[in-house]
Scaffold this active site. Structure first.
Site, PDB file in Angstrom:
ATOM      1  N   TYR B 126       0.801  -1.221   0.000  1.00 21.27           N
ATOM      2  CA  TYR B 126       0.000   0.000   0.000  1.00 21.27           C
ATOM      3  C   TYR B 126       0.837   1.274   0.000  1.00 21.27           C
ATOM      4  O   TYR B 126       0.321   2.357  -0.215  1.00 21.27           O
ATOM      5  CB  TYR B 126      -0.983   0.005   1.176  1.00 21.27           C
ATOM      6  CG  TYR B 126      -2.210  -0.837   0.909  1.00 21.27           C
ATOM      7  CD1 TYR B 126      -2.185  -2.218   1.081  1.00 21.27           C
ATOM      8  CD2 TYR B 126      -3.381  -0.256   0.451  1.00 21.27           C
ATOM      9  CE1 TYR B 126      -3.296  -2.992   0.812  1.00 21.27           C
ATOM     10  CE2 TYR B 126      -4.508  -1.019   0.169  1.00 21.27           C
ATOM     11  CZ  TYR B 126      -4.460  -2.384   0.358  1.00 21.27           C
ATOM     12  OH  TYR B 126      -5.565  -3.144   0.086  1.00 21.27           O
ATOM     13  N   GLU B 296     -14.614  -1.328   9.761  1.00 20.02           N
ATOM     14  CA  GLU B 296     -15.853  -0.655   9.354  1.00 20.02           C
ATOM     15  C   GLU B 296     -17.053  -1.165  10.145  1.00 20.02           C
ATOM     16  O   GLU B 296     -17.950  -0.405  10.498  1.00 20.02           O
ATOM     17  CB  GLU B 296     -16.068  -0.896   7.860  1.00 20.02           C
ATOM     18  CG  GLU B 296     -17.213  -0.142   7.236  1.00 20.02           C
ATOM     19  CD  GLU B 296     -17.198  -0.300   5.721  1.00 20.02           C
ATOM     20  OE1 GLU B 296     -16.495   0.472   5.057  1.00 20.02           O
ATOM     21  OE2 GLU B 296     -17.883  -1.210   5.205  1.00 20.02           O
ATOM     22  N   ASP B 319     -17.230   6.395  -5.642  1.00 24.94           N
ATOM     23  CA  ASP B 319     -16.671   5.349  -6.484  1.00 24.94           C
ATOM     24  C   ASP B 319     -17.212   5.593  -7.886  1.00 24.94           C
ATOM     25  O   ASP B 319     -18.392   5.369  -8.134  1.00 24.94           O
ATOM     26  CB  ASP B 319     -17.089   3.983  -5.946  1.00 24.94           C
ATOM     27  CG  ASP B 319     -16.445   2.855  -6.715  1.00 24.94           C
ATOM     28  OD1 ASP B 319     -15.861   3.098  -7.792  1.00 24.94           O
ATOM     29  OD2 ASP B 319     -16.542   1.723  -6.225  1.00 24.94           O
TER      30      ASP B 319
END
Lengths: 353, 366
Positions: B126, B296, B319
């Site tokens: 990442y 989440e 998105d």
């Protein structure tokens, strides 16, 4: 029952030895006492020392918060006819925008105490009874409330029955000959009282005019750091028509191209520190004006508007919270009339004595 | 020899009374013991995330003294958005374009001399995302305000050295690749952030900024609406549905489905949130439960019981591929979407796209 127990204890050919029986009795009584006393002490604890004689029916503050209510719909505005958010993202409180159950729980969990200040000087004491009685019905039901009645006639303050968790304090103050001064000096008295006592006694202050009555729910939805209320006569008007003080010499001066709303001097509030700051600033501004020989066109209301222009409130109350049905009727944009003017004879009530 | 006493049926009832009374007392005792112990046990089962159910502290910010500004008068008889809810039922603003005047807000936050910390985790591969993330942040994130980027990484040498504007700093903090985000933020909130920042914004790294993200988002505690679920019925939110989990939410509860990729608030509030989530994750782990959507899931449970003081619209976590799918957004035409700011976008598509293909009948209000 006790008789039986004693008989049991005293009977020589009882099946159990005496000490064991006493032990059992004690144990049961202890458990009974624990079970009974515990929930009640929790409820009393949440109301503090001022708990009234009556059983508190308050919303239990310490239980867990499962709540069932309709899901908020992200693609559906709560109101299609009015603005519900200021450009600086402060809520404008209208019926239909809030869920009282959620808000009540939030504020009960913080054990919120709200102070409601009201001034009853000279003949205005006559308004107290209706004000307080209707406040008992509609103002912050279920929460801790302290009424602060500022008056020059403490003996004229009516005895109104108060619900649990609510009390009243009378604060003796001087009167002024001119009604304009009576109105304006409230800022000074509030700022002094805020520092001396409110800070230690309440979390929020609501400062109201006395010649009013509560007609519908006025609850914790109004509470935030600093709130003002839209004046019922100006919410449809362009800012040029607002009756701001327009003379540049006055501390309350606002130019014609500035101004968000016209706020009413009869209903404002916030956290104690914020109200203290506001009232102190307004009082100082009025004293500065007086030294210049000028008095703002709408007195403390003019200074309030100047303050709230440059210190944006964190909530704004719709005209539901400040209405005059006699003058303005009941337009459809107002689903509730919560705090309304009591008809009065201005000349009579404002006499110097 | 012991004496055996027997009760004879012929004896007076005076003799039976002691035994009956004793039995009665015994039953009462047992009932009370049972009741109290059951109550205690059920309390322990309640989730850590809901248990200390304190609401978010009120925003006792000092109302700052802004200067003279000229802008259009707000029109009280005109909604700011016809197509969206702009305020939650607990009176927290839902931030959409058109609801705020950034000049007023900028001034308010400048006067407070606010410092905003942005936390981002770049672990293992990442790290690749950091360049685009940081460069676009420089262009769009809180421009003109004091910013501190906190980059948590296991490869500190690979962190790109981006040229930063005035008043903006980057802090690189080395962590292990298996470190847990909630735990790390919670620890650092106490140790470091408290003295250095007023607000924290916690983000995923596989994002890029494509439009203004400013101080309009700041408040005591904020969450962001997940772009895939804002039109969906709560029973279809991917909450944790197993009652054994700390993150469990029943089907008849839930305000919104918040995304784990963007949340934040004041440092104390973010500390509370991350600490509670971390504790809940650990408890579940000990019971061998792993929530499907990780952080989440726990975030959603926390924000249900600690209502955020602002909610960010899906503009803040968009998105672009949603544009291609039919009617997830019923009220917004594809024309409108082109003009909608998509402020933050995912760079990497999730592995499975099944999330977005809700049948129409399942949609809220259909």
């Amino acid at each position: 029952m006790a008789k039986l127990l004693w008989t049991l204890a005293g009977k020589p050919n009882g099946h159990l030895p005496r000490p064991l029986i006493f032990l059992l009795i004690t144990l049961v009584l202890v458990l009974l006492g624990y079970g009974v006393l515990n929930p009640r002490s929790q409820m009393l604890g949440s109301l503090g020392a001022s708990a009234a004689v009556r059983e508190p029916d308050s919303l239990e503050g310490s239980t867990l918060s499962r709540m069932v209510y309709p899901q908020p719909k992200v693609l559906t505005p709560s109101r299609t006819d009015v603005l519900v958010l200021t450009p600086w993202l402060a809520p404008i409180v209208w019926e239909g925008t809030f869920n009282s159950d959620i808000l009540n729980m939030q504020f009960r969990l913080q054990n919120t105490t709200v102070g409601l200040t009201v001034f009853a000087i000279k003949k205005y004491v006559v308004f107290l009874k209706l004000f307080l009685e209707t406040a008992e019905k509609h103002f912050m039901a279920g929460h801790r409330v302290i009424y602060y009645v500022f008056t020059d006639r403490p003996d004229k303050v009516p005895h109104v029955a108060l619900g649990p968790g609510r009390r009243l304090q009378v604060l003796r103050v001087r009167s002024y000959a001119r009604w304009q001064d009576v109105s304006m000096r409230r800022m000074q008295m509030l700022s002094e009282a805020a520092e001396q006592r409110f800070l230690h006694e309440v979390d929020y202050l609501v400062c109201a005019d006395v010649d009013m009555q509560f007609h519908d729910h006025v609850g914790v939805e109004i509470l935030s750091s600093l709130f003002g209320t839209l004046h019922p006569g100006f919410y449809r008007h362009p800012r040029e028509a607002f009756t701001y003080e327009r003379r540049p010499q006055s501390q309350a001066h606002i130019p014609r191209d500035e101004g968000d709303f016209y706020y009413m001097g009869a209903f404002f509030g916030g956290s104690v520190p914020e109200v203290q700051r506001l009232t102190k600033a307004c009082h100082q501004a009025m004293m500065a004006d007086r030294a210049q020989g000028i008095e703002a066109v709408w007195h403390d209301e003019s200074h309030l508007n100047k303050y709230l222009l440059y210190h944006k409130p964190t909530k704004v109350l719709s005209p539901e919270y400040m209405w005059d049905q006699q003058l303005l009727g009941w337009p459809s944009v107002l689903r509730k009339l919560r705090f309304v003017a009591v008809p009065k004879n201005h000349q009579e009530i404002r006499s110097p004595r | 020899a012991g004496e055996v006493t027997r009760t004879h049926p012929g004896k007076s009832k005076y003799c039976l009374l002691p035994r009956v009374t004793f039995l009665f007392l015994l039953i009462v005792t047992l009932v009370f013991f049972g009741y109290t112990s059951l109550t205690l046990r059920s309390q322990k089962l309640e989730s850590v995330l809901a248990g200390v159910s304190m609401p978010v502290r009120a925003d006792h910010l000092q109302a700052v003294n802004v200067s003279r500004m000229v802008y259009l008068q707000p029109d009280l008889l005109l909604v700011s958005r016809e197509d969206a809810l702009v305020m939650t039922p607990w009176l927290a603003p839902i931030v959409w374009e058109g609801t705020f005047n950034i000049e007023i807000l900028n001034e308010q936050f400048w006067l407070q001399n606010a410092t905003i910390g942005l936390t981002v985790f770049a672990v293992e591969k990442y790290v690749e995302f950091l360049t685009l993330f940081l460069e676009t942040a420089e262009a769009y994130f809180m421009v003109g305000h004091r910013i501190k980027y906190y980059v948590f990484t296991d490869q500190p040498d690979d962190v790109p050295l981006i040229k930063l504007r005035d008043g903006r700093q980057m802090v690189i903090i080395e962590i292990q690749s298996h470190a847990r985000r909630m735990q790390v933020i919670s620890n650092f909130s106490q140790e470091r952030f408290l003295g250095e920042a007023d607000y924290l914004v916690c983000m995923d790294v596989d994002m890029k900024f494509s439009d203004h993200v400013g101080v309009e988002i700041l408040s005591s505690l904020f969450g962001t609406l997940h772009p895939g679920y804002y039109g969906v019925k709560r029973s279809n939110f991917p909450y944790e549905r197993r009652p054994q989990s700390q993150a469990y939410i029943p089907e008849d509860e839930g305000d919104f489905y918040y995304t784990g990729t963007l949340f934040g608030g004041s440092v104390p509030e973010v500390h509370r949130l991350t600490k509670a989530c971390h504790q809940a994750i650990m408890i579940d782990q000990a019971s061998d439960i792993e929530a499907m959507w990780k952080d989440e899931t726990y975030l959603n449970k926390y924000l249900l019981h600690h209502k955020p003081t602002k909610v960010l619209s899906p503009e803040y976590m968009w998105d672009k591929q949603l544009l291609l799918l039919p009617m997830v957004m019923q009220k917004v035409t594809s024309d409108d979407l082109i003009h909608q700011p998509a402020r933050l976008e995912w760079c990497q598509r999730p592995q499975t796209a099944f999330l977005w293909l809700w049948p129409l009948s399942e949609l809220q209000g259909a």
